[in-house]
Design a protein around this motif. Structure first.
Motif, PDB file in Angstrom:
ATOM      1  N   THR A   1       0.891  -1.064   0.087  1.00 32.34           N
ATOM      2  CA  THR A   1      -0.003   0.034   0.095  1.00 32.34           C
ATOM      3  C   THR A   1       0.792   1.240   0.180  1.00 32.34           C
ATOM      4  O   THR A   1       1.906   1.407   0.177  1.00 32.34           O
ATOM      5  N   VAL A   2       0.429   2.458  -0.297  1.00 30.60           N
ATOM      6  CA  VAL A   2       0.898   3.587  -0.299  1.00 30.60           C
ATOM      7  C   VAL A   2       1.864   4.094   1.235  1.00 30.60           C
ATOM      8  O   VAL A   2       2.907   4.123   1.259  1.00 30.60           O
ATOM      9  N   ARG A   3       0.703   3.679   2.220  1.00 29.81           N
ATOM     10  CA  ARG A   3       1.173   3.993   3.330  1.00 29.81           C
ATOM     11  C   ARG A   3       2.306   3.002   3.959  1.00 29.81           C
ATOM     12  O   ARG A   3       3.233   3.451   4.469  1.00 29.81           O
ATOM     13  N   ARG A   4       2.079   1.841   3.527  1.00 35.76           N
ATOM     14  CA  ARG A   4       3.299   0.825   3.980  1.00 35.76           C
ATOM     15  C   ARG A   4       4.283   1.231   3.377  1.00 35.76           C
ATOM     16  O   ARG A   4       5.641   1.232   3.759  1.00 35.76           O
TER      17      ARG A   4
ATOM     18  N   LEU B   1       5.570   4.321   2.125  1.00 33.12           N
ATOM     19  CA  LEU B   1       6.022   5.371   2.728  1.00 33.12           C
ATOM     20  C   LEU B   1       6.499   5.039   4.346  1.00 33.12           C
ATOM     21  O   LEU B   1       7.673   5.783   4.382  1.00 33.12           O
TER      22      LEU B   1
ATOM     23  N   SER C   1       1.959  13.450  -1.983  1.00 31.23           N
ATOM     24  CA  SER C   1       1.031  12.297  -1.135  1.00 31.23           C
ATOM     25  C   SER C   1       1.475  11.807   0.216  1.00 31.23           C
ATOM     26  O   SER C   1       0.601  11.494   1.089  1.00 31.23           O
ATOM     27  N   LEU C   2       2.823  12.054   0.263  1.00 28.44           N
ATOM     28  CA  LEU C   2       3.330  11.967   1.757  1.00 28.44           C
ATOM     29  C   LEU C   2       2.736  13.014   2.696  1.00 28.44           C
ATOM     30  O   LEU C   2       2.433  12.427   3.776  1.00 28.44           O
TER      31      LEU C   2
ATOM     32  N   GLN D   1      -0.066  14.414   2.329  1.00 33.75           N
ATOM     33  CA  GLN D   1      -1.630  13.992   2.311  1.00 33.75           C
ATOM     34  C   GLN D   1      -1.651  12.731   3.265  1.00 33.75           C
ATOM     35  O   GLN D   1      -2.676  12.864   4.385  1.00 33.75           O
ATOM     36  N   HIS D   2      -0.972  11.957   3.579  1.00 35.70           N
ATOM     37  CA  HIS D   2      -1.238  10.748   4.442  1.00 35.70           C
ATOM     38  C   HIS D   2      -0.506  11.154   5.795  1.00 35.70           C
ATOM     39  O   HIS D   2      -1.259  10.659   6.873  1.00 35.70           O
ATOM     40  N   TYR D   3       0.351  11.686   5.749  1.00 32.85           N
ATOM     41  CA  TYR D   3       1.284  11.736   7.211  1.00 32.85           C
ATOM     42  C   TYR D   3       1.740  13.328   7.741  1.00 32.85           C
ATOM     43  O   TYR D   3       1.924  13.359   8.777  1.00 32.85           O
TER      44      TYR D   3
END
Length: 209
Positions: free
Chosen positions: A23-26, A28, A59-60, A62-64
């Motif tokens: 996943t994107v989060r994983r 990152l 995106s980084l 956006q997520h964190y």
């Protein structure tokens, strides 16, 4: 159980590319762990994390929300995994009919130390004095909660200062051993550390008679 089981991919630093099941989060978080452990928190670059993960900096954010959010997300992941592992071990021991508080405490400590070995890259990161503003206070807060949980597990009366001190000493022993395991590179030595520490805990956690 030995508690010393290598977790796939944790120490090797490998991760699936974002387009191959990760996943994107994983992606990152894995990239952040690599950069933090290589550069330290202060010198870590968001651009480098984005490049290694193959995910845009936007995106980084956006997520964190940035570097601090990534660091704290890694801490939360480490903390939750340690708590999950310990709780599962205690549930298993109780399911086998174990009720002795010292036996349960040592089993939980063994599970925690096994997690410290499995996730030693994260352990090394959080043992450093280079973290985001406010992290030390957050870590101390968690440490206090950990002492309280151990006191309940050992059935220690927290109103008595001597009992509180005994549990605090025991918790400090486990924390010190976890830091040693974070720096350990040999599984045989790690097993020896866990065995030695559990023996010490048995001795120290037995109430004075």
């Amino acid at each position: 159980m030995s508690g010393i089981v290598e977790s796939a991919g944790t120490e090797a630093g490998g991760r699936p590319p974002a387009g191959q099941g990760g996943t994107v989060r994983r992606a990152l978080l894995d990239a952040a762990l690599e950069v933090f452990t290589e550069r330290g928190y202060t010198d870590a670059s968001l651009a480098e994390m984005a490049a290694r993960s193959g995910i845009p900096v936007g995106s980084l954010f956006q997520h964190y929300g940035g570097k601090q959010g990534l660091y704290l997300a890694l801490w939360e992941e480490f903390r939750e995994e340690q708590e999950r592992r310990t709780a599962a071990t205690l549930a298993s021991e109780r399911g086998r009919g174990v009720d002795d508080p010292v036996v349960l405490f040592v089993a939980g400590a063994r599970a925690y130390l096994g997690g410290a070995w499995d996730n030693r890259r994260l352990g090394r990161l959080f043992a450093e004095d280079d973290g985001p503003s406010g992290f030390d206070a957050l870590r101390r807060q968690w440490d206090r909660a950990w002492v309280r949980r151990n006191a309940r597990l050992l059935r220690v009366d927290e109103r008595r200062r001597a009992g509180r001190v005994r549990v605090s000493v025991l918790t400090t022993v486990i924390g010190g051993a976890a830091r040693e395991l974070a720096d350990c590179v040999d599984e045989t030595e790690a097993r020896e550390i866990v065995g030695e520490v559990c023996g010490i805990l048995v001795h120290l956690s037995t109430p004075p008679g």
